[in-house]
Write an enzyme that holds these catalytic residues in place. Structure first.
Site, PDB file in Angstrom:
ATOM      1  N   HIS A  62       0.864  -1.182   0.000  1.00  0.00           N
ATOM      2  CA  HIS A  62       0.000   0.000   0.000  1.00  0.00           C
ATOM      3  C   HIS A  62       0.903   1.236   0.000  1.00  0.00           C
ATOM      4  O   HIS A  62       1.956   1.252   0.637  1.00  0.00           O
ATOM      5  CB  HIS A  62      -0.921   0.009   1.226  1.00  0.00           C
ATOM      6  CG  HIS A  62      -2.130  -0.870   1.065  1.00  0.00           C
ATOM      7  ND1 HIS A  62      -2.860  -1.343   2.117  1.00  0.00           N
ATOM      8  CD2 HIS A  62      -2.734  -1.354  -0.061  1.00  0.00           C
ATOM      9  CE1 HIS A  62      -3.869  -2.077   1.659  1.00  0.00           C
ATOM     10  NE2 HIS A  62      -3.806  -2.114   0.345  1.00  0.00           N
ATOM     11  N   ASP A  64       1.024   4.112   1.367  1.00  0.00           N
ATOM     12  CA  ASP A  64       1.467   4.811   2.579  1.00  0.00           C
ATOM     13  C   ASP A  64       2.555   4.035   3.323  1.00  0.00           C
ATOM     14  O   ASP A  64       2.964   4.433   4.418  1.00  0.00           O
ATOM     15  CB  ASP A  64       0.279   5.145   3.502  1.00  0.00           C
ATOM     16  CG  ASP A  64      -0.539   3.924   3.891  1.00  0.00           C
ATOM     17  OD1 ASP A  64      -0.477   2.902   3.172  1.00  0.00           O
ATOM     18  OD2 ASP A  64      -1.245   3.977   4.912  1.00  0.00           O
ATOM     19  N   HIS A  65       3.039   2.944   2.700  1.00  0.00           N
ATOM     20  CA  HIS A  65       4.145   2.183   3.291  1.00  0.00           C
ATOM     21  C   HIS A  65       5.331   2.006   2.349  1.00  0.00           C
ATOM     22  O   HIS A  65       6.375   1.543   2.767  1.00  0.00           O
ATOM     23  CB  HIS A  65       3.663   0.805   3.772  1.00  0.00           C
ATOM     24  CG  HIS A  65       2.718   0.899   4.922  1.00  0.00           C
ATOM     25  ND1 HIS A  65       3.069   0.577   6.206  1.00  0.00           N
ATOM     26  CD2 HIS A  65       1.445   1.347   4.986  1.00  0.00           C
ATOM     27  CE1 HIS A  65       2.040   0.797   7.016  1.00  0.00           C
ATOM     28  NE2 HIS A  65       1.035   1.263   6.294  1.00  0.00           N
ATOM     29  N   ASP A 210       0.435  -3.038   8.501  1.00  0.00           N
ATOM     30  CA  ASP A 210      -0.937  -2.902   8.948  1.00  0.00           C
ATOM     31  C   ASP A 210      -1.503  -4.282   9.243  1.00  0.00           C
ATOM     32  O   ASP A 210      -1.139  -5.258   8.584  1.00  0.00           O
ATOM     33  CB  ASP A 210      -1.774  -2.247   7.851  1.00  0.00           C
ATOM     34  CG  ASP A 210      -1.364  -0.809   7.554  1.00  0.00           C
ATOM     35  OD1 ASP A 210      -0.532  -0.263   8.268  1.00  0.00           O
ATOM     36  OD2 ASP A 210      -1.871  -0.253   6.574  1.00  0.00           O
TER      37      ASP A 210
END
Lengths: 304, 304
Positions: A62, A64-65, A210
């Protein structure tokens, strides 16, 4: 052993909040954990030397990582990096990075190794005399791993007064640290137990982001010194956590309690919340030692 | 017509300098030109509404011009964007973006159109009643286009005193603006020339980055109101410019002079320089109207 949080928010980079990236300094290693957009600038702000980063661990694909990874790899190139770089991440990461390097007509002057992950059981990614890094399989919307970083304290502590009194030369210290007995010039054999103390307890850090609430990780992270567990939401929005396979602060605390960890660090906060304090309050109702991640903040993991 | 420089430095994002991105506001359009890492945050700082950006123009596939694109596209997704988004850029850009969206298991809720460019001659990318955008083929290490943004001022200016005196109803104004004559109720025909003034001169902005010194662009950018021309280096490092197919401030000024543009804006500065003032001084020795780009700075392009 020190953790620097470079970014601890979910979803998108904003003016005053960065998505996920962390640096763990452990036994002379500087490990980068996740690498969202903006990580380069966060590294600079934290004065972490780019050239010291040789291993990057990416939890999942993802944005945001990992959207900052291609930029960091390119910057390493521009800085004329020579050290090998190892990237550990989900299968597919190599194609994404190489496609972009090809499009820009660029070749890294350093060796770039991809270790693509597919296993759904824990595996060791890196190991040397002093450190071991292994995966913590997590349950999220895409294939995801957390990471467990463990010191390996094999060396016994020297009993300096005893060694000094026996006038043992420094050349034997390493042998003693690794458990050896010593024969003196007069023929006396001094057992190792008289020359050393037990080694310090090995420290450990578990990064879990996450993930949804998933008790299957409990045995893997049991007793760690510091657990970073995502808490995207508060419990009153647990329906969002459930739908998006994220966790709440209360759920993170429940995992911390079951795993009997020493300290819990919360992060990956949704930017919908004005303050992160309620995350601490909520988690503390379940588990006492709770810290809040904060961009740029350092957390020492002390020797027990 | 207003240009906002979001980032104007070469190579890598740093704590106080951003790589290339610009926003051009022209006739109710908000065009994003290039999109380096960090562009999202720069857009927020400049208070530019994400939802108003419907067209993104990418000059080339070097990281300092497009590594922020995938993150912006993802953020549009998280913001529940509904408008179509058009991305214009070199062939290959679509594969790079879609590969990353697939890896994250994401689908944009809005229509995402890629207009992949391969032509080495100028072509029109976008055109409506009021604006035209076309490519300026540039010579750099990879396939690169600059972009020419032109207003189309077809509407004549109303001569309000004359119109008021003849008591012409507003319903006819649009006809008059487009050159029509008017027949009054008493049968008199009033020629358009008595009711209007000539339209304002159409304004234009040329974006040329990255490029070496290349006189072939001169006819394409002739007489533009504002020329942004890269000047990665100063003249005393022209050997670096030559080797990397970049330009110096002096070379940019020479192009501006030959093209008889009205104003020159310099940017894409190498971060090796402490101050950008010497770029202005160097360029002014050749061409008088020189401005220095600066992250976050706005430049009005006035009506002549």
């Amino acid at each position: 052993m020190k953790l620097t949080v470079l970014g601890c928010y979910a979803a998108t980079p904003r003016t005053f909040s960065n998505p996920t990236a962390q640096v763990l300094e452990i036994k002379n290693h500087i490990f980068l954990i996740d690498c969202a957009e903006g990580t380069q600038v966060q590294l600079r702000k934290s004065k972490i030397k780019f050239s010291k980063i040789n291993h990057i661990f990416i939890s999942h694909l993802h944005g945001d990582h990992f959207y900052g990874l291609i930029g960091l790899i390119s910057t390493f190139m521009l800085l004329n990096r020579e050290n090998d770089l190892h990237v550990y991440g989900p299968k597919g990461i190599k194609e994404i990075i190489l496609l972009q390097l090809r499009a820009s007509g660029s070749y890294t002057g350093y060796n770039l190794y991809f270790h693509e992950l597919e296993s759904t059981t824990s595996e060791i990614l890196y190991e040397d005399e002093k450190v071991r890094v292994s995966t913590i399989p997590l349950h999220h919307r895409v294939y995801t791993n957390g990471f467990l970083f463990q010191e390996k304290n094999k060396e016994r502590k020297l009993n300096i007064p005893a060694i000094t009194e026996l006038e043992i030369e420094p050349v034997y210290f390493r042998k003693i640290q690794y458990g050896g007995d010593i024969t003196l010039e007069d023929g006396r054999v001094i057992p190792n137990a008289d020359l050393t103390f037990d080694p310090a307890v090995a420290r450990s850090y578990a990064y879990c982001s996450d993930t949804c609430y998933d008790e299957r990780i409990v045995p893997l992270i049991h007793g760690v010194d510091l657990l970073y567990h995502e808490s995207t939401f508060l419990e009153n929005e647990s329906h969002l956590a459930e739908r998006t396979l994220h966790a709440t602060a209360k759920q993170a605390a429940s995992i911390a309690k079951q795993a009997e960890v020493h300290q819990l660090l919360l992060g990956h906060f949704s930017t919908r919340y004005g303050s992160t304090e309620p995350f601490k309050t909520e988690a503390e109702s379940i588990f006492p030692q709770v810290w809040l991640a904060e961009d740029g903040k350092e957390f020492e993991i002390p020797q027990r």
